[in-house]
Design a protein around this motif. Structure first.
Motif, PDB file in Angstrom:
ATOM      1  N   ARG A  91      -2.900  11.630   7.613  1.00  0.00           N
ATOM      2  CA  ARG A  91      -1.984  10.798   6.821  1.00  0.00           C
ATOM      3  C   ARG A  91      -0.947  10.123   7.709  1.00  0.00           C
ATOM      4  O   ARG A  91      -0.636   8.949   7.528  1.00  0.00           O
ATOM      5  N   MET A 145       0.836  -1.167   0.000  1.00  0.00           N
ATOM      6  CA  MET A 145       0.000   0.000   0.000  1.00  0.00           C
ATOM      7  C   MET A 145       0.887   1.238   0.000  1.00  0.00           C
ATOM      8  O   MET A 145       1.772   1.392   0.819  1.00  0.00           O
ATOM      9  N   GLU A 146       0.638   2.123  -0.931  1.00  0.00           N
ATOM     10  CA  GLU A 146       1.418   3.343  -1.076  1.00  0.00           C
ATOM     11  C   GLU A 146       0.808   4.453  -0.229  1.00  0.00           C
ATOM     12  O   GLU A 146      -0.388   4.714  -0.317  1.00  0.00           O
ATOM     13  N   PHE A 147       1.630   5.115   0.583  1.00  0.00           N
ATOM     14  CA  PHE A 147       1.161   6.194   1.424  1.00  0.00           C
ATOM     15  C   PHE A 147       1.667   7.519   0.885  1.00  0.00           C
ATOM     16  O   PHE A 147       2.754   7.600   0.330  1.00  0.00           O
ATOM     17  N   LYS A 148       0.874   8.570   1.072  1.00  0.00           N
ATOM     18  CA  LYS A 148       1.265   9.904   0.650  1.00  0.00           C
ATOM     19  C   LYS A 148       2.094  10.555   1.756  1.00  0.00           C
ATOM     20  O   LYS A 148       1.985  10.206   2.915  1.00  0.00           O
ATOM     21  N   SER A 149       2.906  11.521   1.354  1.00  0.00           N
ATOM     22  CA  SER A 149       3.749  12.231   2.310  1.00  0.00           C
ATOM     23  C   SER A 149       2.881  13.089   3.238  1.00  0.00           C
ATOM     24  O   SER A 149       1.927  13.721   2.812  1.00  0.00           O
ATOM     25  N   LYS A 169      -0.474   5.996   8.514  1.00  0.00           N
ATOM     26  CA  LYS A 169       0.774   5.242   8.381  1.00  0.00           C
ATOM     27  C   LYS A 169       1.072   4.467   9.663  1.00  0.00           C
ATOM     28  O   LYS A 169       1.510   3.331   9.621  1.00  0.00           O
TER      29      LYS A 169
END
Length: 109
Positions: free
Chosen positions: A73, A1-5, A77
């Motif tokens: 966000r 899963m890709e997380f945003k900064s 995470k």
């Protein structure tokens, strides 16, 4: 899963929130000073302080929304981190049988 900064958006929101609060404080100071020194015969307008206050409020609100997004966000995470599970040993319901004594002769076994 890709997380945003999350760090950049949080820091940007914090800066906007502080700058907007400072602009609001300046607008209130100018408005109070203008109201205290105004005489009946002056025609000075307080429009600049109103615009400064509105712009500061928009900046502060935008910064608050960005800080909430950055915190969301970051917490997403943290929630996605693997948590070690506690493995319980299986309970034996039947008592264990004693092991036979070892013998030195391999033919007897």
């Amino acid at each position: 899963m890709e997380f945003k900064s999350s760090a950049f958006i949080f820091v940007t929101g914090f800066v906007l929130f502080v700058v907007g609060g400072f602009m609001n404080a300046m607008a209130m100071s100018v408005s109070i000073t203008s109201a205290m020194t105004r005489s009946i015969y002056s025609s000075s307008s307080n429009g600049g302080a109103v615009v400064l206050g509105l712009l500061g409020s928009v900046f502060a609100l935008t910064g608050l929304i960005q800080m909430c997004m950055g915190a969301h966000r970051a917490l997403s995470k943290i929630d996605a981190l693997p948590v070690p599970a506690v493995v319980e040993t299986e309970r034996v319901s039947v008592p264990a049988q004693p092991a036979a004594a070892p013998t030195s002769d391999p033919a007897e076994a």
